[in-house]
Design an enzyme around this catalytic site. Structure first.
Site, short mmCIF file in Angstrom:
data_model
loop_
_atom_site.label_atom_id
_atom_site.label_comp_id
_atom_site.label_asym_id
_atom_site.label_seq_id
_atom_site.Cartn_x
_atom_site.Cartn_y
_atom_site.Cartn_z
N HIS A 93 44.67 22.65 104.52
CA HIS A 93 45.64 22.00 103.64
C HIS A 93 45.57 20.49 103.83
O HIS A 93 45.13 19.99 104.87
CB HIS A 93 47.05 22.48 103.96
CG HIS A 93 47.30 23.90 103.60
ND1 HIS A 93 48.57 24.42 103.54
CD2 HIS A 93 46.46 24.93 103.29
CE1 HIS A 93 48.50 25.70 103.20
NE2 HIS A 93 47.23 26.02 103.05
N GLU A 95 47.85 18.29 104.43
CA GLU A 95 48.61 17.80 105.60
C GLU A 95 47.83 18.01 106.89
O GLU A 95 47.80 17.14 107.75
CB GLU A 95 49.96 18.52 105.72
CG GLU A 95 50.85 18.36 104.51
CD GLU A 95 50.74 19.49 103.51
OE1 GLU A 95 51.77 19.87 102.93
OE2 GLU A 95 49.62 20.01 103.31
N CYS A 123 54.12 23.54 103.48
CA CYS A 123 54.35 24.97 103.74
C CYS A 123 54.78 25.13 105.20
O CYS A 123 54.81 24.17 105.97
CB CYS A 123 53.07 25.77 103.48
SG CYS A 123 51.76 25.46 104.68
N CYS A 126 52.06 23.97 107.76
CA CYS A 126 51.95 22.52 107.85
C CYS A 126 53.19 21.91 108.50
O CYS A 126 53.08 20.96 109.28
CB CYS A 126 51.71 21.93 106.47
SG CYS A 126 50.09 22.38 105.79
#
Length: 184
Positions: A93, A95, A123, A126
């Site tokens: 992801h 992040e 999410c 993260c």
């Protein structure tokens, strides 16, 4: 009295239920967003625009268009976007990529003087990484009602972290809507 203390005292006293907790969390985040000075808001918009540029790169690559930027002392030290399809890695992801790059730049795992800008609410995974990295300020553009950490793990971030949301919210949301409408 901080958010956690208020929540726990209300829970103990009144047996607060899940939906009420979510409402309280939402109001708390919006309150944090309103406490930002005009100068800080302008900086937030400038850095969020950089995160949007990263999200647009992800869009062009066929990735879910989420971008992230890490800023330390008014200096961008990391930029990233989703790479889950490219790397065939569900943990890639924006992040996570940005946190890793920032830690490498600073030479340490704690990002205690940094701000993370991300186009969409992180999410749970993260948010956990953001918490472990001890990032004190998180700024995101639009909420993720299906997968955002607020729905599943609202206490995943570091207890002293502040959250500002709604920065360039419409642009962030529209990019996601455009991406998913083209995929259907």
């Amino acid at each position: 009295m901080g958010y956690a203390q208020r929540y726990h005292s209300l829970q103990k006293k009144y047996g607060i239920i899940w939906w009420a907790k979510e409402l309280f969390v939402s109001l708390h985040i919006k309150f944090e967003s309103m406490n930002v000075s005009e100068e800080q808001r302008q900086k937030d918009e400038r850095y969020m625009q950089m995160a949007l540029d990263e999200a647009r790169k992800a869009y062009k690559e066929g990735e879910i268009p989420i971008g992230a930027v890490v800023v330390c002392k008014d200096r961008v030290i990391a930029r990233a976007h989703n790479l889950t399809e490219t790397l065939c890695d569900v943990t890639a992801h924006a992040e996570m990529q940005a946190i890793t790059a920032a830690a490498n730049t600073l030479g340490g795992k704690y990002l205690t003087e940094c701000t993370l800008y991300v186009t969409v609410e992180p999410c749970t995974m993260c948010a956990g990484a953001i918490g472990w990295a001890q990032i004190p300020r998180i700024v995101y553009g639009t909420a993720d009602v299906k997968r955002g950490y607020q729905a599943y793990a609202p206490r995943a971030l570091h207890p002293k972290a502040t959250i500002t949301c709604g920065i360039l919210e419409e642009e962030c949301r529209q990019l996601m809507l455009d991406f998913f409408s083209h995929r259907r």
